[in-house]
Design a protein around this motif. Structure first.
Motif, PDB file in Angstrom:
ATOM      1  N   TYR A  97       0.857  -1.178   0.000  1.00  0.00           N
ATOM      2  CA  TYR A  97       0.000   0.000   0.000  1.00  0.00           C
ATOM      3  C   TYR A  97       0.896   1.230   0.000  1.00  0.00           C
ATOM      4  N   SER A 145      -4.759   2.498   5.244  1.00  0.00           N
ATOM      5  CA  SER A 145      -4.012   1.306   4.847  1.00  0.00           C
ATOM      6  C   SER A 145      -4.324   0.124   5.773  1.00  0.00           C
ATOM      7  N   TRP A 148      -7.600  -1.282   4.400  1.00  0.00           N
ATOM      8  CA  TRP A 148      -7.329  -1.962   3.120  1.00  0.00           C
ATOM      9  C   TRP A 148      -6.655  -3.306   3.376  1.00  0.00           C
ATOM     10  N   THR A 149      -5.677  -3.304   4.273  1.00  0.00           N
ATOM     11  CA  THR A 149      -4.934  -4.538   4.541  1.00  0.00           C
ATOM     12  C   THR A 149      -5.827  -5.591   5.184  1.00  0.00           C
TER      13      THR A 149
ATOM     14  N   THR B 168      -1.782  -1.344  -4.044  1.00  0.00           N
ATOM     15  CA  THR B 168      -2.636  -0.192  -4.294  1.00  0.00           C
ATOM     16  C   THR B 168      -1.884   1.039  -3.841  1.00  0.00           C
ATOM     17  N   SER B 169      -2.288   2.199  -4.307  1.00  0.00           N
ATOM     18  CA  SER B 169      -1.642   3.422  -3.860  1.00  0.00           C
ATOM     19  C   SER B 169      -2.642   4.547  -3.820  1.00  0.00           C
TER      20      SER B 169
END
Lengths: 170, 170
Positions: A97, A145, A148-149, B168-169
């Motif tokens: 990320y 993040s 997301w993780t 992802t970013s």
């Protein structure tokens, strides 16, 4: 004391860099790596309540800046011990990320306890706890993040991204 | 002019860091990220012959240091263009290779040409060429990470590590 930098293209370079006006030091800047882990046990995941800013009081995954001469796998295990006092083994890569604004590239690994499921609040942590998926306090998660993780981990519990395949170090 | 640094633990830190004796600048050191790609087309892979040291004259995958505010995916595409003049799309992560001695964390991605299979020798490259698997000059490969990445890519051409899942970013 604060160093004063000017922007110029050093000899042999093609991009502008920050150069200290006092001593001539060229501050080559590169993104920093953050390494962390989702430690799972009997369907629950280990989260830490932050004791420091930013986002003090919010829940996060154990993670932190990689040190020099350290592999991301080793950094993730070190951070889990520093922040949650748990010894873990890594099972695979969950994902990468990138926070472009902060120049951070974060890598998160799937992990399990290396022995008994023991943990405690470590440095920079006010509490450590295991949460079932439906108990995760999404409104109190410290960073995007982390969400997301956790969601990528939850989708990928089939073990596809095995560590021996996706990551090595020498 | 060369900056002179001493080693000490800065206030609020727990580890020794290099501090400039002239200006007080704390040189926090972190591993550097290298991003690169295996660009494949009709079973062949794109390699570049290095025009610079180290390992000038040896073959490598297009790759280089990530810049600030840049995601690894974007850095890999930039390096492919700088070194092989090819525009590519990334398909997935092949793996992460850490060289602890050099404090380098290298990330390699699977890639395909974004349009026609066009390439040419770019900066720091004396030749660019597509090699079938059995043609790869293993005795003339520049770095161990290049061989590891090519072999990991070759084992994993099934597309398991899709980019949308692993990276992802924001």
């Amino acid at each position: 004391m604060v160093a004063e930098f000017i922007t110029q293209i050093p000899a042999g370079d093609t991009r502008e860099r920050a150069v200290c006006v006092s001593c001539g030091f060229v501050d080559y800047r590169n993104p920093k790596i953050v390494a962390g882990a989702v430690v799972a046990h009997e369907g629950r995941v280990l989260l830490c309540r932050r004791a420091i800013e930013p986002r003090s009081g919010f829940w996060t995954l154990p993670a932190g800046f990689l040190e020099v001469h350290e592999a991301p796998e080793d950094g993730a295990k070190r951070e889990v011990f520093e922040e949650a006092r748990a010894r873990v083994e890594l099972l695979g890569l969950i994902g990468i990320y990138t926070v472009k604004r902060l120049s951070q590239v974060q890598m998160f690994f799937r992990a399990k306890f290396a022995g008994a499921a023991e943990f405690a609040a470590g440095e920079e942590t006010s509490a450590a706890a295991m949460f079932a998926w439906e108990e995760i306090p999404w409104d109190e998660i410290a960073f995007p993040s982390v969400e997301w993780t956790l969601r990528t981990w939850h989708e990928g519990e089939d073990g596809m991204a095995r560590l021996e395949r996706f990551s090595t170090s020498v």
